[in-house]
Design a protein around this motif. Sequence first.
Motif, PDB file in Angstrom:
ATOM      1  N   ASP A 244      72.608  51.666  37.918  1.00  0.00           N
ATOM      2  CA  ASP A 244      72.749  52.429  39.164  1.00  0.00           C
ATOM      3  C   ASP A 244      71.439  53.081  39.597  1.00  0.00           C
ATOM      4  OD1 ASP A 244      75.453  51.835  39.424  1.00  0.00           O
ATOM      5  OD2 ASP A 244      76.095  53.585  38.273  1.00  0.00           O
ATOM      6  N   TYR A 245      70.393  52.926  38.778  1.00  0.00           N
ATOM      7  CA  TYR A 245      69.097  53.542  39.059  1.00  0.00           C
ATOM      8  C   TYR A 245      68.016  52.453  39.016  1.00  0.00           C
ATOM      9  CZ  TYR A 245      71.726  57.797  38.145  1.00  0.00           C
ATOM     10  OH  TYR A 245      72.664  58.802  38.191  1.00  0.00           O
ATOM     11  N   PRO A 246      67.893  51.675  40.092  1.00  0.00           N
ATOM     12  CA  PRO A 246      66.998  50.504  40.070  1.00  0.00           C
ATOM     13  C   PRO A 246      65.527  50.843  39.881  1.00  0.00           C
ATOM     14  CG  PRO A 246      67.804  50.952  42.304  1.00  0.00           C
ATOM     15  CD  PRO A 246      68.596  51.822  41.374  1.00  0.00           C
ATOM     16  N   ASP A 247      65.107  52.062  40.185  1.00  0.00           N
ATOM     17  CA  ASP A 247      63.701  52.427  40.021  1.00  0.00           C
ATOM     18  C   ASP A 247      63.401  53.008  38.639  1.00  0.00           C
ATOM     19  OD1 ASP A 247      63.042  51.617  42.609  1.00  0.00           O
ATOM     20  OD2 ASP A 247      63.554  53.573  43.455  1.00  0.00           O
ATOM     21  N   LEU A 248      64.428  53.178  37.822  1.00  0.00           N
ATOM     22  CA  LEU A 248      64.245  53.743  36.484  1.00  0.00           C
ATOM     23  C   LEU A 248      63.588  52.721  35.562  1.00  0.00           C
ATOM     24  CD1 LEU A 248      64.983  56.249  34.650  1.00  0.00           C
ATOM     25  CD2 LEU A 248      67.019  54.939  33.982  1.00  0.00           C
ATOM     26  N   ILE A 249      62.549  53.149  34.854  1.00  0.00           N
ATOM     27  CA  ILE A 249      61.856  52.289  33.892  1.00  0.00           C
ATOM     28  C   ILE A 249      62.430  52.548  32.495  1.00  0.00           C
ATOM     29  CG2 ILE A 249      59.621  51.825  32.795  1.00  0.00           C
ATOM     30  CD1 ILE A 249      58.296  52.595  35.448  1.00  0.00           C
ATOM     31  N   THR A 250      62.791  51.491  31.794  1.00  0.00           N
ATOM     32  CA  THR A 250      63.340  51.626  30.441  1.00  0.00           C
ATOM     33  C   THR A 250      62.536  50.770  29.460  1.00  0.00           C
ATOM     34  OG1 THR A 250      64.921  49.804  30.730  1.00  0.00           O
ATOM     35  CG2 THR A 250      65.662  52.019  31.345  1.00  0.00           C
ATOM     36  N   ASN A 251      62.564  51.172  28.190  1.00  0.00           N
ATOM     37  CA  ASN A 251      61.830  50.417  27.173  1.00  0.00           C
ATOM     38  C   ASN A 251      62.726  49.366  26.529  1.00  0.00           C
ATOM     39  OD1 ASN A 251      63.482  52.002  25.591  1.00  0.00           O
ATOM     40  ND2 ASN A 251      61.872  52.677  24.202  1.00  0.00           N
ATOM     41  N   ASN A 252      62.247  48.775  25.450  1.00  0.00           N
ATOM     42  CA  ASN A 252      62.901  47.609  24.850  1.00  0.00           C
ATOM     43  C   ASN A 252      63.746  47.949  23.620  1.00  0.00           C
ATOM     44  OD1 ASN A 252      60.705  48.294  23.229  1.00  0.00           O
ATOM     45  ND2 ASN A 252      60.299  46.182  22.610  1.00  0.00           N
ATOM     46  N   ARG A 253      64.223  49.189  23.507  1.00  0.00           N
ATOM     47  CA  ARG A 253      64.915  49.582  22.278  1.00  0.00           C
ATOM     48  C   ARG A 253      66.405  49.880  22.471  1.00  0.00           C
ATOM     49  NH1 ARG A 253      60.733  53.254  18.625  1.00  0.00           N
ATOM     50  NH2 ARG A 253      58.882  51.965  18.940  1.00  0.00           N
ATOM     51  N   LEU A 254      66.963  49.500  23.602  1.00  0.00           N
ATOM     52  CA  LEU A 254      68.396  49.740  23.781  1.00  0.00           C
ATOM     53  C   LEU A 254      69.210  48.873  22.834  1.00  0.00           C
ATOM     54  CD1 LEU A 254      70.878  50.889  25.182  1.00  0.00           C
ATOM     55  CD2 LEU A 254      70.571  49.204  27.011  1.00  0.00           C
ATOM     56  N   TYR A 255      68.857  47.600  22.744  1.00  0.00           N
ATOM     57  CA  TYR A 255      69.602  46.661  21.899  1.00  0.00           C
ATOM     58  C   TYR A 255      68.652  45.553  21.479  1.00  0.00           C
ATOM     59  CZ  TYR A 255      73.415  43.578  20.381  1.00  0.00           C
ATOM     60  OH  TYR A 255      74.267  42.772  19.636  1.00  0.00           O
ATOM     61  N   LYS A 256      68.773  45.101  20.267  1.00  0.00           N
ATOM     62  CA  LYS A 256      67.861  44.086  19.746  1.00  0.00           C
ATOM     63  C   LYS A 256      67.885  42.838  20.624  1.00  0.00           C
ATOM     64  CE  LYS A 256      68.370  45.689  14.970  1.00  0.00           C
ATOM     65  NZ  LYS A 256      68.880  45.391  13.618  1.00  0.00           N
ATOM     66  N   GLY A 257      66.683  42.426  21.047  1.00  0.00           N
ATOM     67  CA  GLY A 257      66.564  41.243  21.885  1.00  0.00           C
ATOM     68  C   GLY A 257      66.553  41.540  23.367  1.00  0.00           C
ATOM     69  N   TRP A 258      66.912  42.779  23.735  1.00  0.00           N
ATOM     70  CA  TRP A 258      66.866  43.162  25.149  1.00  0.00           C
ATOM     71  C   TRP A 258      65.477  43.699  25.444  1.00  0.00           C
ATOM     72  CZ3 TRP A 258      71.981  45.665  27.273  1.00  0.00           C
ATOM     73  CH2 TRP A 258      73.056  44.835  26.950  1.00  0.00           C
ATOM     74  N   LYS A 259      64.806  43.128  26.435  1.00  0.00           N
ATOM     75  CA  LYS A 259      63.384  43.420  26.645  1.00  0.00           C
ATOM     76  C   LYS A 259      63.114  44.727  27.372  1.00  0.00           C
ATOM     77  CE  LYS A 259      61.858  38.602  26.556  1.00  0.00           C
ATOM     78  NZ  LYS A 259      61.151  37.521  27.304  1.00  0.00           N
ATOM     79  N   GLY A 260      64.026  45.183  28.218  1.00  0.00           N
ATOM     80  CA  GLY A 260      63.717  46.344  29.031  1.00  0.00           C
ATOM     81  C   GLY A 260      62.533  46.053  29.947  1.00  0.00           C
TER      82      GLY A 260
END
Length: 585
Positions: A244-260
Motif C-alpha cells: 500500500d506504500y509504493p514509494d517505501l524502500i525495503t531491504n532484502n531480509r523479509l523472507y529468504k530469497g525475496w530481494k526487496g
Amino acid sequence: MNRLLLILGIAFLLFSCSSKSDKTEPKDEATIKQDQKMEWWREARFGMFIHWGLYADPAGEWKGEKIPGISEWIMARAEIPVAEYEKLAENFNPGKYDAEAWVKLARFAGMKYIVITSKHHDGFAMFHSKASKYNIVDATPFDRDPLKELADECKKQGIRLGFYYSQAQDWHEPGGTYYNIEQGKPHWDPDLKREPLMNYINNKAVPQVKEILENYGGLDILWWDTPRGMTEEAAQALQNVVDDYPDLITNNRLYKGWKGDFSTPEQHVPPSGLDYDWEVCMTMNTSWGYKWYDQEWKSAKDIIHMLTDIASKGGNLLLNVGPTAEGEIPKASVDRLKEVGVWMQKNGESIYGTSASPFFKLPWGKCTTKEVKGHTQLYLHVFDWPKNGILKVPGLKTRISDVYLLSNPNQHFAWRFVDGDLQIHAPSVTFDEINTVVVLKTKSKIEITSNKPTEKEGSILLPADFADIYNPGYGEHALLSGSGTKSVIHNWVDARTRLEWMFSIAESGVFRVEGLVRTSGTAKIKVKCDDKELDAEISATGDRFETVNFGKIELTNPGDQLLSLLPDRDNWNNVELMYIELIKE
C-alpha cells in the motif's frame, strides 16, 4: 546502479564509465518507476543506523557477568526469562534523549538518512503501540514516544527516515521465532507457552507495521531483519501491508530469497560492486546496541576510507550508533562522526550521487565518478600520496580539461600522459592526512586499459598492493607499505584478517600457488579460489623473504576469479607478504 561495461577482455579489459542510462535498450515502465523510487537513496550514499532498546540498560552485562557477543542479543545469549527481562522496562527512563541533537549530529557527519530500531528481537517497541502494551510509552516511566520526536526532527531538518522492524524473531511472544528455532531447539524460557507463528504475525507484527507506516509522517525505508523461522504465508501478510506504500524502500531480509529494493552486506565490504542496489551496515565498535565495556572503536580514518571504498563500488554505508539507556549517543561515536563530518563538508561532492570507479585497482586509493554536463568527472581519493609527488593514474585514455584539489578548487595541478598512464604533478600541496580528493574533469568519453592481473607467460602475479585487506573492526590491523614490486603487507598478526585478490583467467587449468613471505614462526593458512580450497603451512623464514609453495589448485571456470588467504586462527604468527603468484602447470 551505475555499472561498469566490459568491452574488451583476456589480455586487457577496457572499461567504460557509461551509466545504465547510456545503454541502447529502452527501460520498461517498472524499471523507470524503480529508478525514480531509488533516486534519493542512490544519491545519499551515507546513513546512520541506530540500535536502541531495553538492551541498552544491561549494556552487555547480566548479574555481574559480561555476556559475549552483541549487546542487543543479551536476552538470548544470557537466556533471560521473559518475565525477568520485562522488568528492565520498569526503570527504563532515557531522560537525556534529545531527538534534535541526534539528527543534527547525523547531518553534521554528512549522513542523509537515519534508520532506527522500532522493535528488535527482544520484542520491545520503542514507539507507542496499541497492538502491544510492551512499548516505551505504556511500560516505562519515560511516557514519551521517542520515534515520533525523531520523525518530527527528521522532517524539520530534512533527513530521510527509516524504521528497522524485527518481523520474525520476537523472543517475548509465544508465537515469535528465536535464533535456533530452525534447528528444532526449544525457547530457553520454559514458561513461554508456544503458539503458532501466524498468531504473532496477525496479532502483533502486522498491526505494528501498519502503525509505524501510518503514524510517523510517512517512512522512507522499512528495514526488515533475520527471517529465521519465517514462512511465506507470514512474509506475504507483511508484504500486503507494504504494497500500500509504493514509494517505501525495503531491504532484502523479509523472507529468504525475496530481494526487496536493496541488499544488505553486514559487517563487511564486498570486494567489488554488485549488480543491484546495496548497502553495507557496519558498527563503529563490535556491538550494535550499547555495550559499556566495548572500546574497540574504528577510527575516523577507518570510517572515511570505508565510506570511500563503498562509494567507489557503487554502494551505500549505513553506519551504526548505539545510544545508552539514558538516551545519549556515546562520546566515542560522536567524536568520530564529527571528524567524518569535517572531511565530508570539504569533500562530500565526491561521495554524494557518485557512481562506481571505472578502474580495476588504484594502489594509492579509490575513485568515484559523476556525470556532469555530458562528461564524466573523476574524483581521485588518494589515501597515500606517492612520496615523489607524482600521482600515476594507470591506463587512462581521455581528454582532460582541468585537474584540481576538491577542498581548494583554486589549487590546480599539472598533468601529462606518459606510456599510457596519466601523471599528476603535485610537489608542493598540503595533503589531507586521511583522504585527499583530486578532481579530474574530462572533455571526452573515458576509456581505461585495465590493470587487472591476467595470465602472462603461464604466470599470474598478485602483488601486495593489489590485495584487498579485510581487517576486523577491532584489534591489530594488517598494513600495506610501498607500491608495485616493492609493496609489502606487514603487521599481519590478527588471524581474523583475510586477504583477497581479483584476477582473470582465459582458460581453465591447474596452478601452483606460491607466495613471497617472511615470518619468524610457523603459521597455517587456507587458500580459497573458484570453490576450491587448499591448506598450507608456512615455515619460519627468519629475517629473509622466501618463496613458499602453498600447493596446487585447479581453476575450472574461465573469467574473473577471487583468491582468498584465510589464516588458521589456532596457528598463526606475524606474517609479511610481498606477492602471490599462480604458475600454470
